[in-house]
Write a protein that holds these residues in place. Structure first.
Motif, PDB file in Angstrom:
ATOM      1  N   MET A   1      42.275  47.558  41.423  1.00 53.04           N
ATOM      2  CA  MET A   1      42.996  47.086  40.268  1.00 53.04           C
ATOM      3  C   MET A   1      42.171  47.372  39.018  1.00 53.04           C
ATOM      4  N   ARG A   2      42.799  48.005  38.039  1.00 54.94           N
ATOM      5  CA  ARG A   2      42.130  48.274  36.756  1.00 54.94           C
ATOM      6  C   ARG A   2      42.546  47.217  35.746  1.00 54.94           C
ATOM      7  N   ILE A   3      41.536  46.579  35.156  1.00 51.79           N
ATOM      8  CA  ILE A   3      41.784  45.512  34.193  1.00 51.79           C
ATOM      9  C   ILE A   3      41.131  45.896  32.872  1.00 51.79           C
ATOM     10  N   GLY A   4      41.914  45.875  31.820  1.00 50.08           N
ATOM     11  CA  GLY A   4      41.399  46.109  30.471  1.00 50.08           C
ATOM     12  C   GLY A   4      41.250  44.773  29.766  1.00 50.08           C
ATOM     13  N   ILE A   5      40.056  44.485  29.293  1.00 57.10           N
ATOM     14  CA  ILE A   5      39.795  43.215  28.611  1.00 57.10           C
ATOM     15  C   ILE A   5      39.163  43.523  27.254  1.00 57.10           C
TER      16      ILE A   5
ATOM     17  N   ALA B   1      45.908  54.245  32.510  1.00 54.74           N
ATOM     18  CA  ALA B   1      46.706  53.028  32.696  1.00 54.74           C
ATOM     19  C   ALA B   1      45.872  51.889  33.280  1.00 54.74           C
ATOM     20  N   PHE B   2      46.191  50.682  32.834  1.00 54.48           N
ATOM     21  CA  PHE B   2      45.592  49.467  33.372  1.00 54.48           C
ATOM     22  C   PHE B   2      46.673  48.694  34.114  1.00 54.48           C
ATOM     23  N   ASP B   3      46.271  48.061  35.207  1.00 55.22           N
ATOM     24  CA  ASP B   3      47.196  47.202  35.938  1.00 55.22           C
ATOM     25  C   ASP B   3      47.405  45.881  35.210  1.00 55.22           C
ATOM     26  N   LEU B   4      46.419  45.479  34.447  1.00 55.66           N
ATOM     27  CA  LEU B   4      46.455  44.217  33.726  1.00 55.66           C
ATOM     28  C   LEU B   4      45.634  44.376  32.457  1.00 55.66           C
ATOM     29  N   THR B   5      46.144  43.828  31.357  1.00 57.49           N
ATOM     30  CA  THR B   5      45.402  43.826  30.097  1.00 57.49           C
ATOM     31  C   THR B   5      45.308  42.387  29.610  1.00 57.49           C
ATOM     32  N   VAL B   6      44.098  41.999  29.196  1.00 55.56           N
ATOM     33  CA  VAL B   6      43.855  40.630  28.738  1.00 55.56           C
ATOM     34  C   VAL B   6      43.153  40.673  27.390  1.00 55.56           C
ATOM     35  N   MET B   7      43.674  39.888  26.444  1.00 52.06           N
ATOM     36  CA  MET B   7      43.024  39.679  25.158  1.00 52.06           C
ATOM     37  C   MET B   7      42.324  38.330  25.265  1.00 52.06           C
ATOM     38  N   ALA B   8      41.009  38.325  25.134  1.00 51.45           N
ATOM     39  CA  ALA B   8      40.211  37.132  25.427  1.00 51.45           C
ATOM     40  C   ALA B   8      39.820  36.338  24.184  1.00 51.45           C
TER      41      ALA B   8
ATOM     42  N   ARG C   1      51.148  40.225  20.602  1.00 48.92           N
ATOM     43  CA  ARG C   1      52.284  39.698  21.366  1.00 48.92           C
ATOM     44  C   ARG C   1      53.193  40.819  21.838  1.00 48.92           C
ATOM     45  N   ALA C   2      53.344  41.870  21.060  1.00 50.93           N
ATOM     46  CA  ALA C   2      54.189  42.999  21.443  1.00 50.93           C
ATOM     47  C   ALA C   2      53.624  43.772  22.639  1.00 50.93           C
ATOM     48  N   LEU C   3      52.336  43.632  22.888  1.00 54.05           N
ATOM     49  CA  LEU C   3      51.710  44.321  24.025  1.00 54.05           C
ATOM     50  C   LEU C   3      52.133  43.734  25.369  1.00 54.05           C
ATOM     51  N   ASN C   4      52.621  42.513  25.349  1.00 53.86           N
ATOM     52  CA  ASN C   4      52.935  41.799  26.587  1.00 53.86           C
ATOM     53  C   ASN C   4      51.725  41.706  27.504  1.00 53.86           C
ATOM     54  N   CYS C   5      50.558  41.550  26.895  1.00 54.27           N
ATOM     55  CA  CYS C   5      49.341  41.348  27.676  1.00 54.27           C
ATOM     56  C   CYS C   5      49.081  39.849  27.772  1.00 54.27           C
TER      57      CYS C   5
END
Length: 143
Positions: A1-5, A28-35, A53-57
């Protein structure tokens, strides 16, 4: 799983767009998180929140979100005024953390500063056990 943080955009829409462009180049990332630390201290807090919010992360809270919600100081009050009531409610409802299991038997806890609070950062030279309370952080990557 690729996660972009990523974190700490601080209302700087231009910097956020640069980060997002770099992330697209990474694949591509499987999940993106803004911390956390979305909007306070930058010139375009409302636009930055809207873009995030438009990123749906997934978005978690940072210490500056709490300051804005409380209007704790001039910068926080200015940011609250700029973003309006609807965005302020969004900030107030952000979760403290997010936990994901990128592979079986491995948990990744994503927080803004540390697993206990939003203020005290964990650093590579923090002593082992600094994040006590059930979290065992003992190894830090070298960049």
């Amino acid at each position: 799983m690729r996660i972009g943080i990523f974190s700490d955009t601080h209302g700087n829409l231009i910097a956020l767009e640069a980060v997002l462009a770099d992330m697209r180049r990474q694949g591509a990332f499987d999940l993106t998180v803004m911390a956390g630390d979305l909007a306070m201290l930058g010139p375009r807090p409302a636009e930055t929140i809207d873009r995030l919010r438009a990123l749906n992360c997934l978005i978690i809270t940072g210490n500056t979100e709490q300051m804005v919600v409380r209007r704790d100081g001039p910068s926080a009050a200015w940011t609250a005024e700029q973003i309006g009531a609807e965005r302020l409610a969004v900030l107030a409802g952000l979760p403290f953390s997010y936990s994901v299991e990128p592979q079986v038997g491995h948990e990744l806890l994503i927080v803004h500063a540390n697993p206990k609070d939003l203020e005290a950062p964990l650093r590579p030279d923090s002593p082992a056990g600094a994040a006590s309370g059930g979290w065992n952080i003992t190894a830090w990557p070298t960049i």
